[in-house]
Design a protein around this motif. Sequence first.
Motif, short mmCIF file in Angstrom:
data_model
loop_
_atom_site.label_atom_id
_atom_site.label_comp_id
_atom_site.label_asym_id
_atom_site.label_seq_id
_atom_site.Cartn_x
_atom_site.Cartn_y
_atom_site.Cartn_z
N GLY A 1 -8.12 -4.99 8.40
CA GLY A 1 -8.37 -5.68 9.52
C GLY A 1 -7.17 -5.01 10.44
O GLY A 1 -6.17 -4.69 9.94
N ILE A 2 -7.28 -5.43 11.69
CA ILE A 2 -6.30 -4.94 12.71
C ILE A 2 -5.22 -5.92 12.52
O ILE A 2 -5.13 -7.13 12.77
CB ILE A 2 -6.84 -5.18 14.05
CG1 ILE A 2 -8.03 -3.97 14.15
CG2 ILE A 2 -5.74 -4.61 14.95
CD1 ILE A 2 -8.64 -4.15 15.43
N VAL B 1 -0.27 12.44 9.65
CA VAL B 1 -0.18 11.38 8.14
C VAL B 1 -0.06 10.01 8.50
O VAL B 1 -0.98 9.40 7.89
CB VAL B 1 0.86 12.24 7.33
CG1 VAL B 1 1.15 11.21 6.22
CG2 VAL B 1 0.40 13.44 6.88
N VAL B 2 0.69 9.57 9.12
CA VAL B 2 0.98 8.35 9.49
C VAL B 2 -0.11 7.43 10.07
O VAL B 2 -0.60 6.69 9.73
CB VAL B 2 2.40 8.17 10.53
CG1 VAL B 2 2.63 6.67 10.67
CG2 VAL B 2 3.71 8.68 9.69
N GLU C 1 0.75 -1.05 -0.03
CA GLU C 1 0.10 0.02 -0.07
C GLU C 1 0.88 1.09 -0.02
O GLU C 1 2.01 1.36 0.92
CB GLU C 1 -0.87 0.06 1.23
CG GLU C 1 -2.02 -1.08 1.22
CD GLU C 1 -3.06 -0.83 0.34
OE1 GLU C 1 -3.44 0.53 0.10
OE2 GLU C 1 -3.63 -1.79 -0.44
N VAL C 2 0.66 2.31 -0.84
CA VAL C 2 1.51 3.31 -1.03
C VAL C 2 0.56 4.39 -1.25
O VAL C 2 -0.30 4.62 -1.75
CB VAL C 2 2.11 3.05 -2.35
CG1 VAL C 2 3.30 4.67 -2.60
CG2 VAL C 2 3.18 1.78 -2.38
N ALA C 3 1.16 5.67 -0.70
CA ALA C 3 0.54 6.98 -0.65
C ALA C 3 1.46 7.98 -0.66
O ALA C 3 2.59 8.11 -0.22
CB ALA C 3 -0.60 7.42 0.54
N SER C 4 1.16 9.26 -1.52
CA SER C 4 2.27 10.31 -1.61
C SER C 4 1.92 11.47 -0.71
O SER C 4 0.59 11.60 -0.58
CB SER C 4 2.68 10.52 -2.98
OG SER C 4 1.53 11.27 -3.67
N ARG D 1 -4.73 4.00 9.79
CA ARG D 1 -6.27 3.68 10.14
C ARG D 1 -7.01 3.39 8.71
O ARG D 1 -7.66 2.60 8.73
CB ARG D 1 -6.86 4.92 10.97
CG ARG D 1 -8.04 4.71 11.42
CD ARG D 1 -8.59 5.95 12.35
NE ARG D 1 -7.97 5.84 13.70
CZ ARG D 1 -7.19 6.50 14.01
NH1 ARG D 1 -6.81 7.63 13.40
NH2 ARG D 1 -6.70 6.25 15.26
N ASN D 2 -6.75 4.17 8.04
CA ASN D 2 -7.68 4.25 6.55
C ASN D 2 -7.15 3.26 5.61
O ASN D 2 -8.15 2.75 5.07
CB ASN D 2 -7.59 5.35 5.91
CG ASN D 2 -8.23 6.50 6.81
OD1 ASN D 2 -8.99 6.33 7.65
ND2 ASN D 2 -7.88 7.98 6.62
#
Length: 132
Positions: free
Chosen positions: A97-98, A83-84, A72-75, A89-90
């Motif tokens: 899941g946890i 942000v972290v 999973e990647v986001a910029s 969470r999202n």
Amino acid sequence: MENDCSRFVQKCHKCQIHGDLIKVPPTEPNAMMSPWPFAAWGMYFIGPIEPDASNKHCFILVTKDYFTKWVEVASYSSVTKKVVTDFVRNNIICQFGIPESIITDNGANLNSHLMKEMCAQFQITHQNSTAY
């Protein structure tokens, strides 16, 4: 001719280094770090990246599941504690899941009080990897 080739290879330093390692004893198998899919995630930032993207994002947050190797990647334009925790969470908890554990490097934004509180809330083991 075969004997000449054999003698040459025995004297050649590069041949000895890069030759087949037939007589090397087998190594012990490594234990898996994750017992089932999406139980353990690794997380780290990449950046700053030059030049910035068109939306001024110059950091990439990368998470990887150790069992399935799912990424999973986001910029982001800035690296903050909020942000972290929002990303975890999202993009991790809500989708997969946890997790049982999250492994991060020693970055301050990845080891913040917000991250510790969220891990305590969801009973996630937060571990740090060794320094490079």
